[in-house]
Enzyme design. Structure first.
Site, mmCIF file in Angstrom:
data_model
loop_
_atom_site.group_PDB
_atom_site.id
_atom_site.type_symbol
_atom_site.label_atom_id
_atom_site.label_comp_id
_atom_site.label_asym_id
_atom_site.label_seq_id
_atom_site.Cartn_x
_atom_site.Cartn_y
_atom_site.Cartn_z
ATOM 1 N N LYS A 1 69.806 67.630 53.132
ATOM 2 C CA LYS A 1 69.864 66.277 53.688
ATOM 3 C C LYS A 1 68.599 65.533 53.291
ATOM 4 O O LYS A 1 67.480 65.989 53.574
ATOM 5 C CB LYS A 1 69.988 66.393 55.209
ATOM 6 C CG LYS A 1 70.634 65.213 55.877
ATOM 7 C CD LYS A 1 70.895 65.568 57.332
ATOM 8 C CE LYS A 1 71.413 64.391 58.102
ATOM 9 N NZ LYS A 1 71.355 64.636 59.544
HETATM 10 C C1 E4P Z 1 73.373 63.015 61.610
HETATM 11 O O1 E4P Z 1 73.433 63.328 60.468
HETATM 12 C C2 E4P Z 1 72.336 62.102 62.149
HETATM 13 O O2 E4P Z 1 71.083 62.644 61.984
HETATM 14 C C3 E4P Z 1 72.652 61.823 63.583
HETATM 15 O O3 E4P Z 1 74.028 61.567 63.710
HETATM 16 C C4 E4P Z 1 71.820 60.727 64.205
HETATM 17 O O4 E4P Z 1 72.336 60.453 65.467
HETATM 18 P P1 E4P Z 1 71.539 59.648 66.578
HETATM 19 O O5 E4P Z 1 71.513 58.216 66.188
HETATM 20 O O6 E4P Z 1 72.336 59.879 67.835
HETATM 21 O O7 E4P Z 1 70.164 60.249 66.654
#
Ligand code: E4P
Length: 217
Positions: free
Chosen positions: A87
């Site tokens: 990622k």
């Molecule tokens: C996933 O890949 C993201 O990091 C995550 O969905 C972020 O979510 P949040 O906005 O609830 O922190």
């Protein structure tokens, strides 16, 4: 639409996996910190544990922000298990690193995406997934779902193969709307997934059926 769970909590991952509908997991540094995981070795072990638990793509996020650092870190993460997806944040060096990973057969998830322009760059670099954060867009007074519709349109018209991974999901309705908009994947907290099960008429109907069943049991 594939279902990923958005957590680093092993109990929650197990609960979602036991439902039989889980296709993968996404994590991020905040989610890992929430689990109290400390040190490089513990982090690597945690990703390995998740990979052994779920048969699907597991996103592990880099914390470097320069191209050489992202590549070095991503190589180590990818070596943990064949299902690891590196990622990478949507920054200039992130795009360069995604291009490198693409050319070297390593899957990527381009994260922190908030605009169509960013998603076009991620697709051009060959990202496996692009993660538009719809909840955070909603939180800032805009409409996150509009971005999902826009990306679906652009990716389909252009024939981009990058999968739209709707992230930052806040509730079950987000999941339904993502399915409607043609997202390829939705990564959700456990509560939002379980929220899809709920309908008061199901509970009322089941209670009545069970009550009536006593009459002939
Ligand atoms: C996933 O890949 C993201 O990091 C995550 O969905 C972020 O979510 P949040 O906005 O609830 O922190």
């Amino acid at each position: 639409m594939k279902f990923f769970i958005d957590t680093a909590n092993l109990a929650q991952i197990k609960e979602a996996n036991d439902l039989g509908i889980l296709d993968g997991v996404t994590t991020n540094p905040s989610l890992m910190a929430k689990e109290g995981i400390k040190g490089q070795e513990a982090v690597m072990k945690h990703y390995k544990d998740i990979c052994e638990m779920v048969d699907g793509d597991i996103s592990a996020e880099v914390i470097s922000t320069d191209v050489d650092g992202i590549i070095a870190e991503g190589k180590k993460l990818a070596a943990i298990h064949e299902n690891i997806v590196v990622k990478v944040p949507m920054i200039k060096d992130g795009i360069k690193a995604i291009k490198w990973f693409t050319e070297n057969g390593i899957k990527t998830n381009c994260t922190l995406v908030f605009s169509a322009g960013q998603a076009i760059l991620a697709a051009k670099a060959g990202a496996t997934y692009v993660s538009p954060f719809i909840g955070r867009i909603d939180d800032s007074g805009w409409d996150g779902m509009e971005l999902i519709h826009q990306l679906r349109q652009i990716y389909s018209v252009q024939g981009f193969e990058t999968e739209i991974l709707a992230a930052s999901i806040r509730n079950p309705n987000h999941i339904i709307k993502c399915a409607e908009a043609g997202a390829d994947v939705c990564t959700c907290p456990l509560d939002s997934i379980l929220g899809l099960l709920k309908h008061p008429l199901t509970d009322i109907g089941l209670a009545k059926f069970l009550e009536d069943a006593k009459k002939f049991a």
